[in-house]
Design a protein around this motif. Structure first.
Motif, PDB file in Angstrom:
ATOM      1  N   PHE A 224       0.805  -1.222   0.000  1.00 56.68           N
ATOM      2  CA  PHE A 224       0.000   0.000   0.000  1.00 56.68           C
ATOM      3  C   PHE A 224       0.836   1.269   0.000  1.00 56.68           C
ATOM      4  O   PHE A 224       0.378   2.310  -0.464  1.00 56.68           O
ATOM      5  N   THR A 225       2.044   1.200   0.491  1.00 57.39           N
ATOM      6  CA  THR A 225       2.863   2.407   0.506  1.00 57.39           C
ATOM      7  C   THR A 225       3.478   2.700  -0.853  1.00 57.39           C
ATOM      8  O   THR A 225       3.612   3.863  -1.223  1.00 57.39           O
ATOM      9  N   LEU A 226       3.832   1.680  -1.600  1.00 56.10           N
ATOM     10  CA  LEU A 226       4.485   1.899  -2.889  1.00 56.10           C
ATOM     11  C   LEU A 226       3.710   1.307  -4.068  1.00 56.10           C
ATOM     12  O   LEU A 226       3.420   2.007  -5.037  1.00 56.10           O
ATOM     13  N   ARG A 227       3.393   0.048  -3.982  1.00 59.17           N
ATOM     14  CA  ARG A 227       2.788  -0.677  -5.106  1.00 59.17           C
ATOM     15  C   ARG A 227       1.508  -0.016  -5.620  1.00 59.17           C
ATOM     16  O   ARG A 227       1.388   0.297  -6.800  1.00 59.17           O
ATOM     17  N   VAL A 228       0.561   0.195  -4.744  1.00 56.49           N
ATOM     18  CA  VAL A 228      -0.727   0.765  -5.146  1.00 56.49           C
ATOM     19  C   VAL A 228      -0.537   2.190  -5.661  1.00 56.49           C
ATOM     20  O   VAL A 228      -1.128   2.579  -6.670  1.00 56.49           O
ATOM     21  N   ARG A 229       0.301   2.956  -4.994  1.00 59.04           N
ATOM     22  CA  ARG A 229       0.538   4.344  -5.438  1.00 59.04           C
ATOM     23  C   ARG A 229       1.152   4.380  -6.826  1.00 59.04           C
ATOM     24  O   ARG A 229       0.785   5.218  -7.650  1.00 59.04           O
ATOM     25  N   MET A 230       2.073   3.484  -7.091  1.00 61.55           N
ATOM     26  CA  MET A 230       2.720   3.469  -8.408  1.00 61.55           C
ATOM     27  C   MET A 230       1.736   3.050  -9.502  1.00 61.55           C
ATOM     28  O   MET A 230       1.706   3.650 -10.576  1.00 61.55           O
TER      29      MET A 230
ATOM     30  N   GLU B 146       3.184  14.496 -11.717  1.00 60.76           N
ATOM     31  CA  GLU B 146       3.022  13.084 -11.364  1.00 60.76           C
ATOM     32  C   GLU B 146       4.240  12.267 -11.798  1.00 60.76           C
ATOM     33  O   GLU B 146       4.648  11.334 -11.106  1.00 60.76           O
ATOM     34  N   CYS B 147       4.827  12.625 -12.913  1.00 64.71           N
ATOM     35  CA  CYS B 147       6.039  11.938 -13.369  1.00 64.71           C
ATOM     36  C   CYS B 147       7.191  12.164 -12.389  1.00 64.71           C
ATOM     37  O   CYS B 147       7.946  11.233 -12.083  1.00 64.71           O
ATOM     38  N   ASP B 148       7.314  13.388 -11.880  1.00 69.38           N
ATOM     39  CA  ASP B 148       8.362  13.675 -10.895  1.00 69.38           C
ATOM     40  C   ASP B 148       8.169  12.828  -9.633  1.00 69.38           C
ATOM     41  O   ASP B 148       9.131  12.272  -9.090  1.00 69.38           O
ATOM     42  N   ILE B 149       6.941  12.724  -9.173  1.00 67.49           N
ATOM     43  CA  ILE B 149       6.651  11.910  -7.989  1.00 67.49           C
ATOM     44  C   ILE B 149       6.924  10.440  -8.289  1.00 67.49           C
ATOM     45  O   ILE B 149       7.494   9.719  -7.463  1.00 67.49           O
ATOM     46  N   PHE B 150       6.546   9.996  -9.477  1.00 64.46           N
ATOM     47  CA  PHE B 150       6.759   8.607  -9.885  1.00 64.46           C
ATOM     48  C   PHE B 150       8.255   8.280  -9.878  1.00 64.46           C
ATOM     49  O   PHE B 150       8.668   7.219  -9.397  1.00 64.46           O
ATOM     50  N   LEU B 151       9.060   9.200 -10.389  1.00 67.88           N
ATOM     51  CA  LEU B 151      10.512   8.982 -10.391  1.00 67.88           C
ATOM     52  C   LEU B 151      11.042   8.826  -8.966  1.00 67.88           C
ATOM     53  O   LEU B 151      11.915   7.998  -8.704  1.00 67.88           O
ATOM     54  N   TYR B 152      10.493   9.587  -8.048  1.00 70.17           N
ATOM     55  CA  TYR B 152      10.885   9.456  -6.643  1.00 70.17           C
ATOM     56  C   TYR B 152      10.492   8.076  -6.092  1.00 70.17           C
ATOM     57  O   TYR B 152      11.274   7.431  -5.386  1.00 70.17           O
ATOM     58  N   LEU B 153       9.301   7.606  -6.419  1.00 76.25           N
ATOM     59  CA  LEU B 153       8.857   6.289  -5.947  1.00 76.25           C
ATOM     60  C   LEU B 153       9.753   5.173  -6.485  1.00 76.25           C
ATOM     61  O   LEU B 153      10.051   4.212  -5.776  1.00 76.25           O
ATOM     62  N   ILE B 154      10.200   5.309  -7.717  1.00 74.22           N
ATOM     63  CA  ILE B 154      11.137   4.332  -8.291  1.00 74.22           C
ATOM     64  C   ILE B 154      12.445   4.358  -7.499  1.00 74.22           C
ATOM     65  O   ILE B 154      13.012   3.312  -7.173  1.00 74.22           O
ATOM     66  N   GLU B 155      12.893   5.551  -7.162  1.00 70.75           N
ATOM     67  CA  GLU B 155      14.114   5.713  -6.370  1.00 70.75           C
ATOM     68  C   GLU B 155      13.977   5.018  -5.010  1.00 70.75           C
ATOM     69  O   GLU B 155      14.886   4.317  -4.558  1.00 70.75           O
TER      70      GLU B 155
END
Length: 123
Positions: free
Chosen positions: A35-41, A77-86
């Motif tokens: 729920f912290t990463l998978r669902v958000r991504m 959203e792309c910037d946030i997504f890049l952070y989640l990948i990091e």
């Protein structure tokens, strides 16, 4: 919508969405990060496609501001997504190679959207 008529950025976003869903499959993604990463991504990837489709369907002559806002939200959203990948890489959920490929997909969508928004400004 027919595939040949879709903007390249939308096709790229669909590719990102598909890759994200495959990469975050529950059998590959740790339960503790579900729920912290998978669902958000997954949500972000799908939201990016949705916003690009809405922007594309928004007539520039009728509602320039809405289209600009949707394009800008995609970039954010792309910037946030890049952070989640990091974060996934730091938590060793994905490899550096996966992070590099995934980040390229996101960056392609981001920079294609920036180019589209810039072109719209010039019209």
């Amino acid at each position: 919508m027919e595939q040949e008529k879709e903007l390249k950025v939308i096709l790229k976003a669909k590719q990102l969405s598909s890759y994200t869903i495959d990469k975050t499959d529950s059998s590959k993604f740790p339960k503790r990060h579900r729920f912290t990463l998978r669902v958000r991504m997954q949500d972000k990837a799908l939201d990016i496609v949705e916003m690009l489709m809405k922007a594309n369907r928004t007539n520039l002559n009728v509602n320039r501001k809405r289209r600009y806002e949707l394009q800008s939200r995609v970039i954010e959203e792309c910037d946030i997504f890049l952070y989640l990948i990091e974060v996934c890489m730091e938590k060793e959920i994905i490899t550096g190679k996966s992070a590099e490929y995934w980040s390229k997909l996101v960056s392609d969508v981001k920079y294609m959207t920036i180019a589209w928004r810039t072109k719209d400004k010039e019209r």
